[in-house]
Design a protein around this motif. Sequence first.
Motif, PDB file in Angstrom:
ATOM      1  N   GLY A 263     -22.253 -93.214 -27.824  1.00 61.60           N
ATOM      2  CA  GLY A 263     -22.700 -92.280 -28.544  1.00 61.60           C
ATOM      3  C   GLY A 263     -24.111 -91.849 -28.414  1.00 61.60           C
ATOM      4  O   GLY A 263     -24.374 -90.588 -28.185  1.00 61.60           O
ATOM      5  N   GLU A 264     -24.859 -92.672 -27.991  1.00 63.54           N
ATOM      6  CA  GLU A 264     -26.159 -92.309 -27.599  1.00 63.54           C
ATOM      7  C   GLU A 264     -26.218 -91.571 -26.361  1.00 63.54           C
ATOM      8  O   GLU A 264     -27.235 -90.818 -26.045  1.00 63.54           O
ATOM      9  CB  GLU A 264     -27.131 -93.659 -27.539  1.00 63.54           C
ATOM     10  CG  GLU A 264     -27.450 -94.487 -28.706  1.00 63.54           C
ATOM     11  CD  GLU A 264     -28.104 -95.565 -28.658  1.00 63.54           C
ATOM     12  OE1 GLU A 264     -28.973 -95.927 -29.608  1.00 63.54           O
ATOM     13  OE2 GLU A 264     -27.986 -96.389 -27.568  1.00 63.54           O
ATOM     14  N   VAL A 265     -25.286 -92.015 -25.359  1.00 72.66           N
ATOM     15  CA  VAL A 265     -25.317 -91.469 -24.012  1.00 72.66           C
ATOM     16  C   VAL A 265     -24.662 -89.787 -24.165  1.00 72.66           C
ATOM     17  O   VAL A 265     -25.367 -88.759 -23.473  1.00 72.66           O
ATOM     18  CB  VAL A 265     -24.383 -92.201 -23.112  1.00 72.66           C
ATOM     19  CG1 VAL A 265     -23.877 -91.324 -21.971  1.00 72.66           C
ATOM     20  CG2 VAL A 265     -25.046 -93.399 -22.641  1.00 72.66           C
ATOM     21  N   ARG A 266     -23.757 -89.556 -24.969  1.00 77.56           N
ATOM     22  CA  ARG A 266     -23.260 -88.268 -25.219  1.00 77.56           C
ATOM     23  C   ARG A 266     -24.398 -87.668 -25.995  1.00 77.56           C
ATOM     24  O   ARG A 266     -24.548 -86.327 -25.619  1.00 77.56           O
ATOM     25  CB  ARG A 266     -22.028 -88.341 -26.086  1.00 77.56           C
ATOM     26  CG  ARG A 266     -20.741 -88.869 -25.288  1.00 77.56           C
ATOM     27  CD  ARG A 266     -19.559 -88.658 -25.985  1.00 77.56           C
ATOM     28  NE  ARG A 266     -19.267 -89.525 -27.028  1.00 77.56           N
ATOM     29  CZ  ARG A 266     -18.605 -90.656 -26.899  1.00 77.56           C
ATOM     30  NH1 ARG A 266     -18.293 -91.210 -25.899  1.00 77.56           N
ATOM     31  NH2 ARG A 266     -18.450 -91.365 -28.053  1.00 77.56           N
ATOM     32  N   ASP A 267     -25.194 -88.092 -27.089  1.00 79.46           N
ATOM     33  CA  ASP A 267     -26.172 -87.374 -27.531  1.00 79.46           C
ATOM     34  C   ASP A 267     -27.257 -86.792 -26.628  1.00 79.46           C
ATOM     35  O   ASP A 267     -27.750 -85.735 -26.699  1.00 79.46           O
ATOM     36  CB  ASP A 267     -26.784 -88.201 -28.707  1.00 79.46           C
ATOM     37  CG  ASP A 267     -27.689 -87.442 -29.435  1.00 79.46           C
ATOM     38  OD1 ASP A 267     -27.511 -86.345 -30.155  1.00 79.46           O
ATOM     39  OD2 ASP A 267     -28.990 -88.064 -29.418  1.00 79.46           O
ATOM     40  N   ALA A 268     -27.754 -87.793 -25.742  1.00 85.94           N
ATOM     41  CA  ALA A 268     -28.642 -87.489 -24.778  1.00 85.94           C
ATOM     42  C   ALA A 268     -28.297 -86.393 -24.011  1.00 85.94           C
ATOM     43  O   ALA A 268     -28.915 -85.533 -23.297  1.00 85.94           O
ATOM     44  CB  ALA A 268     -28.891 -88.648 -23.836  1.00 85.94           C
ATOM     45  N   LEU A 269     -26.901 -86.533 -23.486  1.00 84.48           N
ATOM     46  CA  LEU A 269     -26.320 -85.446 -22.714  1.00 84.48           C
ATOM     47  C   LEU A 269     -26.517 -83.973 -23.508  1.00 84.48           C
ATOM     48  O   LEU A 269     -26.797 -82.841 -22.753  1.00 84.48           O
ATOM     49  CB  LEU A 269     -24.879 -85.669 -22.244  1.00 84.48           C
ATOM     50  CG  LEU A 269     -24.769 -86.658 -21.061  1.00 84.48           C
ATOM     51  CD1 LEU A 269     -23.190 -87.149 -21.118  1.00 84.48           C
ATOM     52  CD2 LEU A 269     -25.173 -86.201 -19.661  1.00 84.48           C
ATOM     53  N   ASN A 270     -26.088 -84.094 -24.723  1.00 87.45           N
ATOM     54  CA  ASN A 270     -25.984 -82.792 -25.295  1.00 87.45           C
ATOM     55  C   ASN A 270     -27.735 -82.484 -25.370  1.00 87.45           C
ATOM     56  O   ASN A 270     -27.777 -81.000 -25.410  1.00 87.45           O
ATOM     57  CB  ASN A 270     -25.583 -82.930 -26.635  1.00 87.45           C
ATOM     58  CG  ASN A 270     -24.093 -83.190 -26.615  1.00 87.45           C
ATOM     59  OD1 ASN A 270     -23.435 -82.902 -25.815  1.00 87.45           O
ATOM     60  ND2 ASN A 270     -23.404 -83.776 -27.486  1.00 87.45           N
TER      61      ASN A 270
END
Length: 289
Positions: free
Chosen positions: A252-259
């Motif tokens: 989730g943190e990785v996807r949030d950073a990508l966004n």
Amino acid sequence: MNVGLGLPISDPPVLLDWARSADAGPFSTLALLDRLVYDNPEPLVTLAALVGAAGRIRVQTEVLLAPLRQPALMAKQVATLDRLSGGRLTLGIGLGARRDDYKAAGIDTHGRGARLDEIMTDMRRIWSGEPYGEEIGPIGPAPTRHGGPEVLFGAFAPAAIQRIARFGDGLLCASPMADMDRLFRAAEQAWRSAGRTGRPKLVAQLNAALGPDETIEEARGHIRRYYSGPQYMNLPANYTDTAVQRMLTTAGEVRDALNRLTDIGADEIIFYCWSADIAQIDRFAETLA
């Protein structure tokens, strides 16, 4: 958004397997850090081996500590790696922040920014095929791209941001995510002010580890060891603890950073993996999917 992986440094022989596995995945780049007074593998030597193990993925220094190196030899090494990789090299370059690295190389830390400017002037001249100096001919081989490979500067200070527009192709930003928007916009403004066409490439780097508790704890331990000690210049006293706490540890943190980084205009993000657990590659691939 292109996504790359920063390579772990604790077990150099495993990096060939990392390169083969990442090359088969959705990743754009493999990056490797540079230090002198540490047990990391030397990046130019290591990346030369990795481009032979992986035929597609780009390789990147992140960042090569240029002031510690002799410019003519460094230009030749970089051009050689660029040719061996078929133009798959990005030269991430910067000053570094450890006094002991400079002491070991016999280089004064004062005026290191000016030294980097001189080095870049010399290397650009060499890569363009011009004679190195009076009674000194050209230094080859010629890089794949006239004028040299893609160059990104690791930069935080205003003078370093200006260096991007003078000598480089873009910014490699390893700051806290909250500061990246400001630094991206500063790089773009410097680019425009210098009369450069197009826009600078904007690359973000974040520490990350995906996996079971032992993988995450291994990564945290390596980050803490890497950033420990009193030798750092211009970093706050609590930087080590902050770096450990900021590491991303969930999908989730990785996807949030990508966004978030997509929203502020990043062209690529490098998730720097501090654990040698090669299963992280599949975990990152699944997260991206």
